[in-house]
Scaffold this motif. Structure first.
Motif, PDB file in Angstrom:
ATOM      1  N   LEU A 103       0.913  -1.136   0.000  1.00 21.27           N
ATOM      2  CA  LEU A 103       0.000   0.000   0.000  1.00 21.27           C
ATOM      3  C   LEU A 103       0.953   1.186   0.000  1.00 21.27           C
ATOM      4  O   LEU A 103       1.555   1.512   1.034  1.00 21.27           O
ATOM      5  CB  LEU A 103      -0.885   0.012   1.252  1.00 21.27           C
ATOM      6  CG  LEU A 103      -1.750  -1.237   1.484  1.00 21.27           C
ATOM      7  CD1 LEU A 103      -2.666  -1.020   2.672  1.00 21.27           C
ATOM      8  CD2 LEU A 103      -2.588  -1.548   0.262  1.00 21.27           C
ATOM      9  N   VAL A 146      -3.838  -3.844  -5.685  1.00 20.54           N
ATOM     10  CA  VAL A 146      -4.324  -2.697  -4.910  1.00 20.54           C
ATOM     11  C   VAL A 146      -3.981  -1.455  -5.714  1.00 20.54           C
ATOM     12  O   VAL A 146      -2.813  -1.144  -5.899  1.00 20.54           O
ATOM     13  CB  VAL A 146      -3.597  -2.564  -3.542  1.00 20.54           C
ATOM     14  CG1 VAL A 146      -4.234  -1.463  -2.712  1.00 20.54           C
ATOM     15  CG2 VAL A 146      -3.597  -3.851  -2.782  1.00 20.54           C
ATOM     16  N   LYS A 151      -8.298   1.933  -0.958  1.00 20.35           N
ATOM     17  CA  LYS A 151      -8.360   1.008   0.180  1.00 20.35           C
ATOM     18  C   LYS A 151      -9.080  -0.279  -0.198  1.00 20.35           C
ATOM     19  O   LYS A 151      -9.482  -1.035   0.661  1.00 20.35           O
ATOM     20  CB  LYS A 151      -9.022   1.679   1.374  1.00 20.35           C
ATOM     21  CG  LYS A 151     -10.469   2.047   1.179  1.00 20.35           C
ATOM     22  CD  LYS A 151     -11.085   2.487   2.488  1.00 20.35           C
ATOM     23  CE  LYS A 151     -12.587   2.653   2.347  1.00 20.35           C
ATOM     24  NZ  LYS A 151     -13.217   3.033   3.599  1.00 20.35           N
TER      25      LYS A 151
END
Length: 1122
Positions: A103, A146, A151
């Protein structure tokens, strides 16, 4: 990390019958030494893991934090920041890591495993922990994605479906993309597993899905239907976007690349077979190997880069794996040393919709990590600053030294820095994230590794770092080229005739001695000057095991049944030039296993060979492998032993001082009934790995000549010479899997009986110790001695008479006389050490280092030579009382002997059911202790001289041969072993180090500003061009999408949640640090807010000013005048 409560362990120890408490024997009033070490000084924990991740399977990079993550087939996770910032974590299940996704700039990492679990790691703490896990029960995970600053995690499965997970709560969304909705209804076939997911760089609402069968779908997330479908008749391996979102590229199983327009459905706009031969008649080029991965990266000022792995034509047999870089009209094919596992292109921006500006490619190979500089001509590689070359050649032995002389690391570094390769990229290493720890522990530590190809590497291991200092190639001493008529040469080349078996090193004098598997010993001196050695000095030694002709030795021991080399002058001529190729060569006279080179040897600064000692074939028998080795720089002696006996070499005079069979060490007091035996008949040994069953214990423990075509070599622990110990091959044949199940554990029955000796058994020499002590019972003066430990548990003493230092040392002989047996223990003797009357360790005497190659300054050198340090003799008032203690540790027990009375004052049975693999007497900051590593995986420490158990931890449930061979303890509570063929695991058993570890570890996550998003430009904003954003929450949230099926996946909260984090950071300090970081981050955000507010106010001011000017200008105009 589970903390071990040592008191509980000790309570259990006292109750357990396996470990009998220390027994005090003999008079006690003289032995009241205050023991300072207590059990609370000990705690066992892993500190750091170095080396290349074993069997890597996946990789990810955070372009803002600049951190690299590597996952392995055994569920390990290794994180790399700037040089010196490394971290190791382990998934509990041990399943292979199939994909990693950062992330970006969030301090978090998603890992997908082969057991269909997905985990979220928190990297904002020094020891990363899992925050959440999700286990899929009905579908197998094949791909994850991702999007940047999102999110929501997309998960593709083997069934062709896509599930969506909220990264914050780790809950599944009810929104699912089913395979049958994605593909055309008319197609009957299943499209195969999902191999790719990504969103259109310019439109987050469009998701690209690649199916293995060759179908690509552009899915509209809002309308929940496929916008476009692209079909190709070859299987897809990977897909990559052009940053403008109008084109994408696919790589296929036939070695082709296809480029598609997103609005052009029919067929690709371009099909390339980069490595295929183009036929003249316009037909399709011949198929090539699959292109496993492709990346498509754009630059502002030039052509885009297309980078891919694989795709070579099938006729390039034997060609090494390649990475291809296509840039404009040029195509560069970069050959790699090992198969490519994965690669990533590092770009200047984290935004997928901006020009990518690639500057480097990280290539993860099966056994190496390579970073290529894309900005320089010729694509040079970066010099890798991580210690990833431990396994360049397999490690065969290790030694670990803590608290070395301070000048040693700089000296090794200065000679090692000249060995650096040239031609690396001039730029800084691009993986530069994280910060170093603030540790206070800063004593010099050195690890030495010996390797199968004969190299010895010195590593700086201070302060939980690891950096290679210097590399020594011992094979240079020998001739590598074998004669044409040598029949066994092809088989032998697969073997490792130069492998290092044992190393002895004196850090103070810098003398180094190595024993190789071919029954050779090489003695090295350290020099800062280059020198050319015309003739390599050579000594040949015959060692034979003959009982029927034995005469008892006459004290000096030159007259033995094993004939030493004649005369004091060394044999400098090379040995016979035709090495024997077979063990049934009965005329095989004095033949060594390796031929020492006869041409001059140029020796660079660093370690330079001083003397080579070789054991030779005796009457058709290969020499036995060397099982123990020691050197003493103050006495100028090296001693080595095997299952025949021992030899002492004076390396100053270059002579053999003593060559004795083990039996002759005892003289007439031999306690064992040995069978007289005629010379051995040659037997064909068993090859490869022996099965672990009692029947195969043939005691075939001889050195296998490396030139023998049918012989397998056994790199052995000293304990391998036990009559009832099954042999295990430590260096399996190259073709075999090194982790063969047969060599994986030590579970076997061993008789601990010492008195009954199998006829086949040989008592081998298992350990040596030089010291200044009392040679005989009741002596009042200290003399130089050599203590000898055998595989049958006997400790024997040899007294040394040395000529005076200076010129006499060169001329007069060293005289050695056996003085009898000191003590007997159960099991092979592992370690001997000496304490003075206060209980402090007495180190062996040593000589300070001097430059051996200076001849001009002769007088200076003589002065240095004459200084010979000796131990301080005890004062005369102590003469009557005991003045030294010998600590002896065997595979089964430890004893403390008081000297010179030679009475045993303490003994302790360490293990009944198992046996000790490594024992060392080590210095802790509070005092001395004996540290033991047991074959059942227990690590134990005992006090000295009282032998009280202080710590006993069941550390490794299963110990394999590699760990057994490489485990070392050293001072100040440090230890290490090879946990895989490529990695060193360091552990500590010191409470102090455990407490300071949190400070010493580096930080992976550092607060970094995310770069600004690319400017959309006025017209794009006006006419709806540029990136389209999407409110994913609205689509995937529970309100819109509903709840996911409960049976699909199970949510498992991780130990690294907020509670785990509190536990991980130690108490109040951690809380304060976290509060401070939170405040810093908050302050930073407030600062940013303030700046933004100021900017907005400024722009509002300028807007009102412009508006006012405009109003004044237009005030008096009529409408038709505009």
């Amino acid at each position: 990390m589970k903390k071990f409560n040592i008191r509980k362990v000790l309570d259990g120890l006292k109750e357990a019958s396996s470990s009998t408490p220390s027994v005090q024997v003999g008079p006690q009033e003289n032995h009241l030494i205050q023991e300072t070490l207590q059990s609370e000084h000990f705690q066992l924990c892993k500190t750091v893991r170095h080396g290349f991740p074993y069997q890597p399977s996946s990789m990810a990079f955070d372009p803002v934090q600049k951190i690299l993550a590597v996952g392995t087939q055994r569920g390990a996770l290794r994180l790399f920041g700037r040089p010196g910032v490394e971290c190791y974590c382990q998934h509990e299940s041990g399943a292979a890591v199939i994909q990693l996704q950062f992330l970006i700039n969030e301090g978090a990492l998603v890992s997908a495993l082969a057991d269909d679990t997905v985990h979220l790691w928190n990297l904002r703490q020094k020891r990363p922990a899992i925050l959440h896990s999700l286990k899929f029960s009905r579908e197998r995970i094949t791909f994850c994605h991702v999007p940047f600053q999102s999110k929501w995690l997309y998960i593709g499965t083997e069934r062709g479906n896509i599930h969506i997970v909220n990264v914050e709560s780790f809950m599944l969304s009810g929104y699912v993309i089913m395979w049958n909705k994605a593909i055309e209804l008319s197609s009957k076939a299943h499209p195969g597993p999902v191999v790719h997911i990504s969103d259109n760089p310019m439109d987050e609402g469009k998701l690209m899905i690649g199916f293995e069968s060759g179908i690509v779908v552009l899915w509209d997330l809002k309308s929940k239907k496929a916008d476009y479908r692209y079909t190709y008749d070859e299987a897809i391996h990977s897909v990559a976007w052009h940053h403008e979102g109008k084109q994408f590229i696919c790589s296929h199983s036939d070695g082709t690349l296809t480029i598609w327009n997103i609005r052009g459905q029919g067929k690709p706009i371009q099909t390339i077979t980069p490595h295929g031969k183009q036929p003249k008649d316009g037909k399709k080029p011949e198929p090539c190997k699959p292109i496993l991965k492709v990346e498509y990266k754009t630059t502002r000022s030039g052509d885009p880069f297309i980078i891919f792995s694989g795709g070579l034509s099938y006729d390039t047999v034997g060609r090494r794996p390649c990475l291809t870089v296509m840039h404009g009209k040029s195509t560069a094919v970069l050959e790699m040393d090992y198969p490519i596992v994965d690669f990533l292109t590092l770009c200047e921006t984290p935004y997928p919709n901006d020009f990518q500006e690639p500057y480097a490619v990280v290539v993860l190979l099966e056994k190496d990590l390579v970073v290529i500089d894309l900005a320089q001509n010729g694509y040079p590689i970066f010099e890798n600053p991580y210690p990833l070359t431990i396994h360049e050649s397999p490690v065969t032995c290790c030694e670990y030294f803590a608290d070395c002389p301070a000048d040693l690391i700089p000296a090794l570094y200065s000679v090692g820095s000249r060995q650096k390769r040239q031609g690396y990229s001039k730029k800084e290493w691009p993986i530069s994230g994280g910060n170093w720890g603030q540790g206070t522990q800063s004593y010099p530590e050195i690890i030495i590794t010996g390797h199968a190809d004969g190299t010895v590497k010195f590593w700086d291991a201070s302060a939980i770092m690891l950096q290679v200092l210097y590399k020594l190639k011992t094979a240079k001493v020998f001739d590598r080229n074998r004669s044409k008529d040598d029949k066994g040469s092809t088989d032998v080349s697969d073997e490792d005739p130069f492998a290092i078996q044992i190393m002895a090193w004196c850090p103070e004098s810098r003398m180094l001695c190595v024993a190789g598997v071919s029954a050779n010993v090489i003695i090295y001196r350290f020099s800062k000057l280059e020198v050319t050695t015309e003739v390599v000095q050579l000594l040949e030694v015959r060692m034979q095991y003959e009982l029927n002709e034995t005469e008892s030795p006459d004290g000096v021991g030159e007259q033995t049944s094993a004939h030493p080399t004649p005369g004091a002058s060394p044999q400098t001529s090379g040995p016979p030039s035709h090495p024997s190729t077979s063990s049934n060569n009965s005329d095989g006279g004095n033949m060594p296993c390796l031929k020492v080179r006869s041409t001059p040897l140029k020796q660079s600064p660093g370690y330079q060979v001083d003397l080579v000692v070789q054991l030779v074939w005796v009457s058709g028998e290969p020499p036995q492998q060397i099982t123990s080795l020691a050197l003493n720089s103050s006495y100028g002696l090296v001693v080595f032993g095997n299952s025949n006996g021992l030899a002492v070499v004076d390396y100053i005079q270059k002579t053999v001082v003593l060559n004795l069979g083990t039996v002759e060490l005892y003289g007439s007091n031999d306690p064992y009934q040995r069978q007289p035996r005629s010379p051995r008949k040659t037997r064909q040994p068993s090859g490869g790995l022996c099965d672990i069953n009692e029947g195969s214990a043939t005691s075939e423990d001889r050195c296998k000549s490396p030139t023998s075509a049918k012989m397998s070599r056994k790199l052995s622990l000293p304990t391998e010479l036990k009559p009832d110990l099954v042999l295990l091959s430590v260096c399996p044949p190259r073709g075999a899997n090194p982790l063969d199940h047969r060599d994986n554990s030590f579970s076997r029955s061993r008789s601990s009986s010492v008195t009954s000796i199998d006829k086949e058994a040989r008592e081998s020499i298992s350990s040596f110790h030089f010291c200044e002590t009392f040679a005989r019972k009741g002596d009042s003066t200290l003399t130089p001695c050599l203590y000898v430990g055998t595989s049958l548990g006997t400790v024997l003493v040899l007294a040394l008479t040395l000529p005076p230092a200076g010129e006499q040392r060169q001329l007069q002989p060293v005289i050695i006389s056996p003085t009898g047996m000191l003590v007997r223990l159960k099991g092979s003797v592992m370690r001997v050490a000496f304490l003075d009357s206060t209980g402090s360790l007495l180190p062996p005497t040593h000589e300070p280092w001097y430059e051996p190659n200076i001849t001009a300054d002769g007088e200076e050198r003589e002065k240095v030579r004459k200084r010979r340090p000796v131990s301080v003799s005890p004062s005369t008032s102590q003469d009557l009382s005991e003045s030294q203690y010998a600590v002896v540790c065997s595979e089964k027990q430890a004893k403390v002997i008081s000297l010179p009375s030679q009475t045993c004052i303490y003994k302790h049975s360490i293990t009944e059911t198992s046996f000790i693999l490594r024992a060392d007497v080590v210095q802790m900051s509070q005092g001395m202790c004996v540290a033991c590593f047991c074959a059942n995986g227990h690590i134990m420490t005992l006090s000295v001289p009282g032998l009280r158990p202080l710590m006993d931890v069941n550390y490794l449930p299963l110990t394999d041969m590699r760990i057994a061979r490489t485990f070392c303890f050293t001072n100040l509570g440090q230890a290490m072993y090879l946990c895989s063929p490529t990695e060193i695991q360091r552990i500590t058993y010191s409470q102090d180090t455990c407490e300071n570890l949190q400070e010493m570890l580096g930080e992976l996550f550092t607060p970094v500003e995310t770069p600004e998003a690319p400017n959309r430009g006025f017209f794009k904003g006006l006419f709806g061009g540029g990136a389209q954003s999407l409110d994913r929450e609205e689509l995937f949230g529970e309100i819109a999408a509903g709840k996911a099926s409960r049976s699909l996946a199970q949510h498992i909260p991780g130990p690294g949640g907020i509670e785990g984090m509190k536990g991980a950071a130690s108490g109040v300090v951690g809380d304060l640090a976290r509060a401070r970081i939170a405040l810093d981050e908050r302050g930073q955000k407030l600062g940013e807010l303030e700046e933004r507010t100021a900017a907005m106010m400024a722009s509002a001011d300028s807007f009102s000013k412009h508006a006012h000017d405009m109003m004044l200008k237009c005030k008096d105009k009529k409408w038709y005048q505009f």
